[in-house]
Design an enzyme around this catalytic site. Sequence first.
Site, short mmCIF file in Angstrom:
data_model
loop_
_atom_site.label_atom_id
_atom_site.label_comp_id
_atom_site.label_asym_id
_atom_site.label_seq_id
_atom_site.Cartn_x
_atom_site.Cartn_y
_atom_site.Cartn_z
N GLY B 31 19.84 -10.19 17.57
CA GLY B 31 18.45 -9.85 17.29
C GLY B 31 18.24 -8.39 17.52
O GLY B 31 19.00 -7.75 18.27
N HIS B 100 18.17 -14.48 14.65
CA HIS B 100 18.85 -15.63 14.06
C HIS B 100 18.20 -16.91 14.59
O HIS B 100 18.88 -17.89 14.88
CB HIS B 100 20.35 -15.61 14.39
CG HIS B 100 21.13 -14.61 13.59
ND1 HIS B 100 22.35 -14.85 13.04
CD2 HIS B 100 20.83 -13.34 13.24
CE1 HIS B 100 22.78 -13.77 12.40
NE2 HIS B 100 21.88 -12.85 12.51
N ASP B 123 -2.51 -18.89 9.11
CA ASP B 123 -3.09 -17.91 10.04
C ASP B 123 -2.31 -16.60 10.05
O ASP B 123 -2.85 -15.53 10.37
CB ASP B 123 -3.12 -18.47 11.48
CG ASP B 123 -4.26 -19.47 11.69
OD1 ASP B 123 -5.24 -19.43 10.93
OD2 ASP B 123 -4.17 -20.27 12.63
N TYR B 233 -11.86 -14.31 13.76
CA TYR B 233 -11.07 -15.18 14.62
C TYR B 233 -10.24 -14.34 15.59
O TYR B 233 -9.51 -13.44 15.18
CB TYR B 233 -10.15 -16.03 13.75
CG TYR B 233 -9.24 -16.96 14.50
CD1 TYR B 233 -9.59 -18.29 14.69
CD2 TYR B 233 -8.03 -16.51 15.00
CE1 TYR B 233 -8.75 -19.16 15.36
CE2 TYR B 233 -7.19 -17.38 15.68
CZ TYR B 233 -7.55 -18.70 15.86
OH TYR B 233 -6.70 -19.55 16.52
#
Lengths: 235, 235, 235, 235
Positions: B31, B100, B123, B233
């Site tokens: 990552g 991953h 969202d 929101y």
Amino acid sequence: MNQERIKQLKQEVCEANLALPRAGLVKLTWGNVSVKDEAAGVIVIKPSGVAYDAMTPDKMVVTNLEGNLFTGQLKPSSDLATHVVLYQNFPEVSAIVHTHSKWAVSFAQAGRDIPAYGTTHADAFYGAVPCTRMLSKAEIERGYEQETGRVIIEAFNKRQIDPNAVPGVVVRGHGPFSWGKNSKQAVENSIILDEVAEMALATELLSGGEIQPIPSFLLDKHYWRKHGKTAYYGQ
Amino acid sequence: MNQERIKQLKQEVCEANLALPRAGLVKLTWGNVSVKDEAAGVIVIKPSGVAYDAMTPDKMVVTNLEGNLFTGQLKPSSDLATHVVLYQNFPEVSAIVHTHSKWAVSFAQAGRDIPAYGTTHADAFYGAVPCTRMLSKAEIERGYEQETGRVIIEAFNKRQIDPNAVPGVVVRGHGPFSWGKNSKQAVENSIILDEVAEMALATELLSGGEIQPIPSFLLDKHYWRKHGKTAYYGQ
Amino acid sequence: MNQERIKQLKQEVCEANLALPRAGLVKLTWGNVSVKDEAAGVIVIKPSGVAYDAMTPDKMVVTNLEGNLFTGQLKPSSDLATHVVLYQNFPEVSAIVHTHSKWAVSFAQAGRDIPAYGTTHADAFYGAVPCTRMLSKAEIERGYEQETGRVIIEAFNKRQIDPNAVPGVVVRGHGPFSWGKNSKQAVENSIILDEVAEMALATELLSGGEIQPIPSFLLDKHYWRKHGKTAYYGQ
Amino acid sequence: MNQERIKQLKQEVCEANLALPRAGLVKLTWGNVSVKDEAAGVIVIKPSGVAYDAMTPDKMVVTNLEGNLFTGQLKPSSDLATHVVLYQNFPEVSAIVHTHSKWAVSFAQAGRDIPAYGTTHADAFYGAVPCTRMLSKAEIERGYEQETGRVIIEAFNKRQIDPNAVPGVVVRGHGPFSWGKNSKQAVENSIILDEVAEMALATELLSGGEIQPIPSFLLDKHYWRKHGKTAYYGQ
């Protein structure tokens, strides 16, 4: 207003909200709990857009029973209007939980009731947890959060389901709401709802599509040994 | 260079990288997060091959906007070239995350878009999260990481998807990239991407293959109550 | 014997064993790690039947390269004979891990290779992770643990798989073994093996049975950017 | 009564109950462990409706071997009557665990035995873990918890399964019970039961419905290397 009682309620609502990520039901800020106190004339709910690690009792938002805000507070959760509709129509309900917990959401997205496949379900929900119909475009434009409450009421009314016996629902395309006589019960029901949803999916995968709900006499037995006047389980 | 700003960026990039294993999205060293600062003229990215428990802000790697390294630093993440292509083509994007994470990878491996089955998806992502085509042998030989960026750009251009409205993608046979206006948003989008991917699989298993994405009016409602000028929101 | 080196090896083997439950790969006492040191002429392996929370370096068991125990020690893991066969036939392997991690076991139980569906797999395994054939009754009676090692060797030989390029296997009806040049690599490969197994199952569920492994040029790219002389990833 | 022994048993039962949520097998208050001591003439069991974080040894409930309560105690777990029937019919069993662990429950809800698909299963259960038939309405009315015990006994008797060799069961529409010679074994068996249930589902999903249990000679080998006089595994 009884300030001491308000303080208690804020404490309770804050703790109930924090219980949701701890139970693995809520990621990011997806979820909210409210509590209604008829005598005090208030609803207390999670504020909007506050991260869970910054949540403290004093940030909880207080409204009257119609959901109108008292001044000088944070914005309430956007879903407040849904909670208000549920409180107004389900008079015995004093606490409501909304999450995007993954297995309940998956049933909501699939547009399916969660069938009562076993006693874990029957201990808390007296029959299938219903899935509402999809809101219409007109309803969404008219007032999305309020209409979400109304479509839940419609599902319970049309199908003659007692919200005290089936304290939860999945809203089509959206996710679960659960409730109870107090925040502890409402939070527990949100945990059970997601757990039985996951088990229901696994049950179906193991069954090759031929599975039936448990017989009504087993449903009755498990529900009534925990609820009502003849309850003897966990008392 | 503004050394104070660079120091801030390194801190931010380090924290964003550490957020990924904490969120359960990253095992081992799989990552990376980068942040671009147009004004400072830099991209800051995770170093290559440094274990998460040895990651400190001073190890983060600084490049110019073309991805050229300033001297005296660790090697940057091998995926730097992909990030650079995305920054050059998606001008409003200021932070990129690659993981991953298992459910997003599973969609990438299956070569499938992640459909917008519900409001959790809507969202954050205004429509399906696209899956790119497979890179060709020639592209891989020409420059694998850069071409990975290009195949993402191609997917968004060809299908006329706005990367600001759909801040994520899965690369065929590989895995997800997500992005945002800042590292917090980009990390949140990587969390949401994986969560909606898992829910989408469960939704399909519950549906017996007959499932449709949510109607556009519900997609619109959820996306626009959180984004743009009319958002109300979580604000 | 070099007592200082033995002490180091015991420390390493103990830590590697403890890494397995921490990574979620091992429940109860299901799992074992060994390390071979050719120069020191020893194999060091987990003792049999010792709970993870009682595991300390001094309890690790030392044998010679044929797996014969030095006196005055705990019993070695029952799987020692399997490890010995692997060390004797895979000369570049210096550490072996065995677990009952759930997704790798599921492939073993289904009697299936784990296909290389994506780059997460290709980064560590250069092609499918093979599943051995089932041991015969005669083999089990002859010496179960030793024959388990032999059926692994047979799978690699018959299918001409290089154990250094595919550092793992699932034994039919049983579970995974993985290995590496050192215990860190072997443990990482056991983590990756289980993760790609889970992703492979999800990939198949998303694909409706039409999925192919990634093309060889993508497999090549990912494997060779991390391994061998031309590696540039994570170095 | 030997008060020192009772104190020990309460300590043991309390610890065993607390091990269940720690192992991820129990949510809320779903689960109970009891221990029988023939010599002391007692069964010690979890109290009813006590939260796990309020559970202390002194709250454990002591009954005689027929399940009759000594005075001045909390209410015992509602499932006590089931435990009593099992103790009376399985004389070598000295500890029983009941949970609603999700994968074992899913097999119970699907009305299916858990097949012995691999050695993880065979190490603890010598053959399939049976699923009972559904209780009849008359049985439930006659005495639900006691009849639950009886339907378990019936399953073992009818199918001639040795409860010492297969120390667990799933009750149709309900969930798992497991047992052992002591609470450590019974708790371990509840962990293994749920783990092999999850693996069995994954195995079936990977197999497209063509999967067979492992051959009897592999089942024999794994079971008998851990159990009985010739055991050599983990001793």
